[in-house]
Scaffold this motif. Structure first.
Motif, PDB file in Angstrom:
ATOM      1  N   GLU A  48       0.834  -1.214   0.000  1.00 30.76           N
ATOM      2  CA  GLU A  48       0.000   0.000   0.000  1.00 30.76           C
ATOM      3  C   GLU A  48       0.864   1.258   0.000  1.00 30.76           C
ATOM      4  O   GLU A  48       0.614   2.205  -0.745  1.00 30.76           O
ATOM      5  N   PRO A  84       4.636  16.160  -3.440  1.00 31.22           N
ATOM      6  CA  PRO A  84       3.947  17.391  -3.037  1.00 31.22           C
ATOM      7  C   PRO A  84       3.606  17.460  -1.543  1.00 31.22           C
ATOM      8  O   PRO A  84       3.254  18.536  -1.053  1.00 31.22           O
ATOM      9  N   GLY A  85       3.716  16.332  -0.825  1.00 32.15           N
ATOM     10  CA  GLY A  85       3.351  16.336   0.589  1.00 32.15           C
ATOM     11  C   GLY A  85       1.848  16.266   0.787  1.00 32.15           C
ATOM     12  O   GLY A  85       1.078  16.291  -0.172  1.00 32.15           O
ATOM     13  N   ILE A  86       1.445  16.175   2.042  1.00 32.97           N
ATOM     14  CA  ILE A  86       0.020  16.047   2.373  1.00 32.97           C
ATOM     15  C   ILE A  86      -0.375  17.246   3.238  1.00 32.97           C
ATOM     16  O   ILE A  86       0.217  17.484   4.288  1.00 32.97           O
ATOM     17  N   ALA A  92      -6.102  12.697   5.685  1.00 37.39           N
ATOM     18  CA  ALA A  92      -5.525  11.614   4.873  1.00 37.39           C
ATOM     19  C   ALA A  92      -5.580  10.270   5.605  1.00 37.39           C
ATOM     20  O   ALA A  92      -5.658   9.219   4.983  1.00 37.39           O
ATOM     21  N   SER A  98      -9.711  10.022  -0.140  1.00 40.88           N
ATOM     22  CA  SER A  98      -8.795   9.840  -1.254  1.00 40.88           C
ATOM     23  C   SER A  98      -8.863  11.032  -2.200  1.00 40.88           C
ATOM     24  O   SER A  98      -9.942  11.512  -2.517  1.00 40.88           O
ATOM     25  N   GLY A 100      -7.300  10.510  -4.991  1.00 43.46           N
ATOM     26  CA  GLY A 100      -6.991   9.762  -6.210  1.00 43.46           C
ATOM     27  C   GLY A 100      -8.157   8.937  -6.709  1.00 43.46           C
ATOM     28  O   GLY A 100      -7.962   7.958  -7.405  1.00 43.46           O
ATOM     29  N   GLY A 104      -9.310   5.022  -0.500  1.00 43.48           N
ATOM     30  CA  GLY A 104      -8.837   5.717   0.696  1.00 43.48           C
ATOM     31  C   GLY A 104      -8.577   4.783   1.865  1.00 43.48           C
ATOM     32  O   GLY A 104      -8.762   5.134   3.030  1.00 43.48           O
ATOM     33  N   LEU A 105      -8.108   3.586   1.546  1.00 41.64           N
ATOM     34  CA  LEU A 105      -7.854   2.583   2.595  1.00 41.64           C
ATOM     35  C   LEU A 105      -6.382   2.461   2.943  1.00 41.64           C
ATOM     36  O   LEU A 105      -6.030   1.957   4.003  1.00 41.64           O
ATOM     37  N   GLY A 106      -5.522   2.901   2.034  1.00 40.11           N
ATOM     38  CA  GLY A 106      -4.089   2.632   2.169  1.00 40.11           C
ATOM     39  C   GLY A 106      -3.498   3.059   3.496  1.00 40.11           C
ATOM     40  O   GLY A 106      -2.957   2.235   4.231  1.00 40.11           O
ATOM     41  N   LEU A 107      -3.617   4.341   3.843  1.00 42.37           N
ATOM     42  CA  LEU A 107      -2.980   4.824   5.074  1.00 42.37           C
ATOM     43  C   LEU A 107      -3.646   4.278   6.339  1.00 42.37           C
ATOM     44  O   LEU A 107      -2.974   3.680   7.173  1.00 42.37           O
ATOM     45  N   PRO A 108      -4.968   4.452   6.508  1.00 44.43           N
ATOM     46  CA  PRO A 108      -5.579   3.919   7.732  1.00 44.43           C
ATOM     47  C   PRO A 108      -5.482   2.395   7.827  1.00 44.43           C
ATOM     48  O   PRO A 108      -5.262   1.851   8.920  1.00 44.43           O
ATOM     49  N   THR A 127       7.038  13.436   1.815  1.00 48.45           N
ATOM     50  CA  THR A 127       6.357  12.626   2.824  1.00 48.45           C
ATOM     51  C   THR A 127       7.256  11.473   3.248  1.00 48.45           C
ATOM     52  O   THR A 127       7.936  10.878   2.415  1.00 48.45           O
TER      53      THR A 127
ATOM     54  N   SER B  57      -5.071  -3.317  -1.636  1.00 48.09           N
ATOM     55  CA  SER B  57      -6.348  -2.694  -2.014  1.00 48.09           C
ATOM     56  C   SER B  57      -6.513  -2.601  -3.531  1.00 48.09           C
ATOM     57  O   SER B  57      -7.611  -2.738  -4.053  1.00 48.09           O
ATOM     58  N   ARG B  61      -9.494  -4.429  -5.473  1.00 49.27           N
ATOM     59  CA  ARG B  61     -10.436  -3.679  -6.297  1.00 49.27           C
ATOM     60  C   ARG B  61     -10.595  -4.327  -7.673  1.00 49.27           C
ATOM     61  O   ARG B  61     -11.689  -4.385  -8.225  1.00 49.27           O
TER      62      ARG B  61
HETATM   63  N1  LIG Z   1       3.275   9.827  -0.431  1.00 48.73           N
HETATM   64  C1  LIG Z   1       2.233  10.676  -0.562  1.00 48.73           C
HETATM   65  N2  LIG Z   1       2.427  11.923  -1.054  1.00 48.73           N
HETATM   66  C2  LIG Z   1       1.383  12.789  -1.200  1.00 48.73           C
HETATM   67  N3  LIG Z   1       0.110  12.492  -0.868  1.00 48.73           N
HETATM   68  C3  LIG Z   1      -0.147  11.273  -0.363  1.00 48.73           C
HETATM   69  C4  LIG Z   1       0.886  10.298  -0.187  1.00 48.73           C
HETATM   70  N4  LIG Z   1       0.331   9.184   0.343  1.00 48.73           N
HETATM   71  C5  LIG Z   1      -0.989   9.433   0.486  1.00 48.73           C
HETATM   72  N5  LIG Z   1      -1.286  10.695   0.067  1.00 48.73           N
HETATM   73  C6  LIG Z   1      -2.611  11.347   0.108  1.00 48.73           C
HETATM   74  O1  LIG Z   1      -3.393  10.741   1.115  1.00 48.73           O
HETATM   75  C7  LIG Z   1      -4.603  10.237   0.564  1.00 48.73           C
HETATM   76  C8  LIG Z   1      -5.000   8.966   1.278  1.00 48.73           C
HETATM   77  O2  LIG Z   1      -4.071   7.920   0.976  1.00 48.73           O
HETATM   78  P1  LIG Z   1      -4.569   6.393   1.070  1.00 48.73           P
HETATM   79  O3  LIG Z   1      -3.462   5.512   0.679  1.00 48.73           O
HETATM   80  O4  LIG Z   1      -5.174   6.212   2.430  1.00 48.73           O
HETATM   81  O5  LIG Z   1      -5.744   6.334   0.015  1.00 48.73           O
HETATM   82  P2  LIG Z   1      -5.673   6.270  -1.590  1.00 48.73           P
HETATM   83  O6  LIG Z   1      -4.280   5.980  -2.038  1.00 48.73           O
HETATM   84  O7  LIG Z   1      -6.288   7.524  -2.113  1.00 48.73           O
HETATM   85  O8  LIG Z   1      -6.604   5.049  -1.893  1.00 48.73           O
HETATM   86  P3  LIG Z   1      -6.226   3.494  -1.780  1.00 48.73           P
HETATM   87  O9  LIG Z   1      -4.924   3.390  -1.044  1.00 48.73           O
HETATM   88  O10 LIG Z   1      -7.350   2.850  -1.012  1.00 48.73           O
HETATM   89  O11 LIG Z   1      -6.127   3.022  -3.187  1.00 48.73           O
HETATM   90  C9  LIG Z   1      -4.319  10.058  -0.921  1.00 48.73           C
HETATM   91  O12 LIG Z   1      -5.491  10.136  -1.706  1.00 48.73           O
HETATM   92  C10 LIG Z   1      -3.371  11.233  -1.193  1.00 48.73           C
HETATM   93  O13 LIG Z   1      -4.093  12.431  -1.355  1.00 48.73           O
END
Ligand SMILES: Nc1ncnc2c1ncn2[C@@H]1O[C@H](COP(=O)(O)OP(=O)(O)OP(=O)(O)O)[C@@H](O)[C@H]1O
Ligand SMILES: [Mg+2]
Lengths: 137, 133
Positions: A48, A84-86, A92, A98, A100, A104-108, A127, B57, B61
């Motif tokens: 992720e 670009p950072g968050i 997030a 999300s 993207g 929006g599952l990746g981080l949590p 980041t 994920s 999907r």
């Molecule tokens: N390395 C990063 N640099 C910049 N923004 C980030 C980075 N990682 C995550 N984000 C931001 O945090 C949001 C949430 O990330 P997350 O991984 O939880 O969800 P996702 O990538 O949008 O969806 P999924 O992981 O479920 O496919 C992203 O949509 C993006 O805006």
């Protein structure tokens, strides 16, 4: 206190780097004697985060470290990008957030899969996400 | 470009995923399967993931998409053989795979496919309750 036993840096710039990277994470997990469930959680979390690093961060590096906390061994992964950072970290980290058009599952989700999770981000600079999975964690 | 082979068995399509999927491979599989369902007018799709050790994920999907698209094209789909560690990890990740039917192994998956097809044939006028198991 967590001490680092060994460390290897991995450059991630394209999708084809992901599978070899995952294999390296698996090797590191196997070396600690980690069971299959914890291995799977760690590799899924790594997958992720490396996906985020590529998709949002424009690529970067991951440090794979073997660590010890005095009681047991574990694997620490440090994902760094100069993207670009968050802007809003707490947003997030929410399930379902999300930018993207994704789930929006990746981080949590990653946070739930590992024992230690730390994220630092500065808009315009990049980041860094650090996770640890302990052998029996 | 690498592709995962799709086997045609009568009215069914059978896919055995032997390697850990990376994105391009998963996306190719998605389009190939949809095309194959259309070409052969298949009634069911069975995907064996017993050799897959990681589902994140993105891949989750894709599996969901395959289920949804098959359904739209009138085919049932079942995913079989998910490793217990993968299933537990998916739950903790928060990916519920709603709409994806699963079974323990290929044999049970075939049974499930047949019963789903019978069910959907029997109520083709009055459909739209493709619940998952
Ligand atoms: N390395 C990063 N640099 C910049 N923004 C980030 C980075 N990682 C995550 N984000 C931001 O945090 C949001 C949430 O990330 P997350 O991984 O939880 O969800 P996702 O990538 O949008 O969806 P999924 O992981 O479920 O496919 C992203 O949509 C993006 O805006
Ligand atoms: Mg993500």
């Amino acid at each position: 206190m967590t001490t680092t036993l060994s460390k290897e840096d991995f450059l991630i710039v394209k999708e084809q780097d992901v599978v070899p990277f995952r294999n390296k994470v698996k090797d590191a997990a196997v070396k600690t004697g980690m069971g299959i469930l914890n291995q799977t959680k760690l590799i899924t979390a790594a997958s992720e985060l490396v996906r985020n690093l590529l998709k949002y961060g424009g690529g970067g590096t991951v440090a794979i470290e073997a660590v010890n906390n005095g009681r047991e061994n574990g694997v620490r992964l440090v994902f760094s990008d100069k993207g670009p950072g968050i802007a809003d970290l707490s947003l997030a980290m929410q399930d379902g957030f999300s930018t993207g058009k994704s789930l929006g599952l990746g981080l949590p989700g990653t946070k739930r899969l590992v024992n230690e999770f730390n994220i630092q981000s500065t808009v315009g600079e990049g980041t860094t996400v650090t996770i640890i999975k302990w052998k029996n964690g | 470009m690498d592709r995962i082979p799709i086997l045609k068995m009568g009215d069914f399509l059978l896919v055995t995923i032997q390697v850990d999927l990376y994105d391009q491979l998963a996306e190719n599989l998605e389009t190939d399967l949809v095309n194959a369902v259309k070409k052969h007018n298949s009634k069911g799709v069975l995907i064996d993931i017993s050799s897959v050790s990681i589902i994140d994920s993105f891949m989750g999907r894709i599996l969901g998409n395959i289920g949804a698209m098959s359904r739209i094209m009138g085919a049932q789909s079942v995913i079989v053989g998910m490793q217990p560690a993968v299933a537990m990890t998916l739950v903790e990740l928060g990916l519920t795979l709603t709409g994806v039917a699963t079974a323990l192994n290929v044999e049970k998956g075939m049974e499930l496919l047949r019963s789903k097809i019978l069910l959907s044939d029997g109520q083709s006028d009055d459909d739209d309750d493709n619940d998952t198991e």
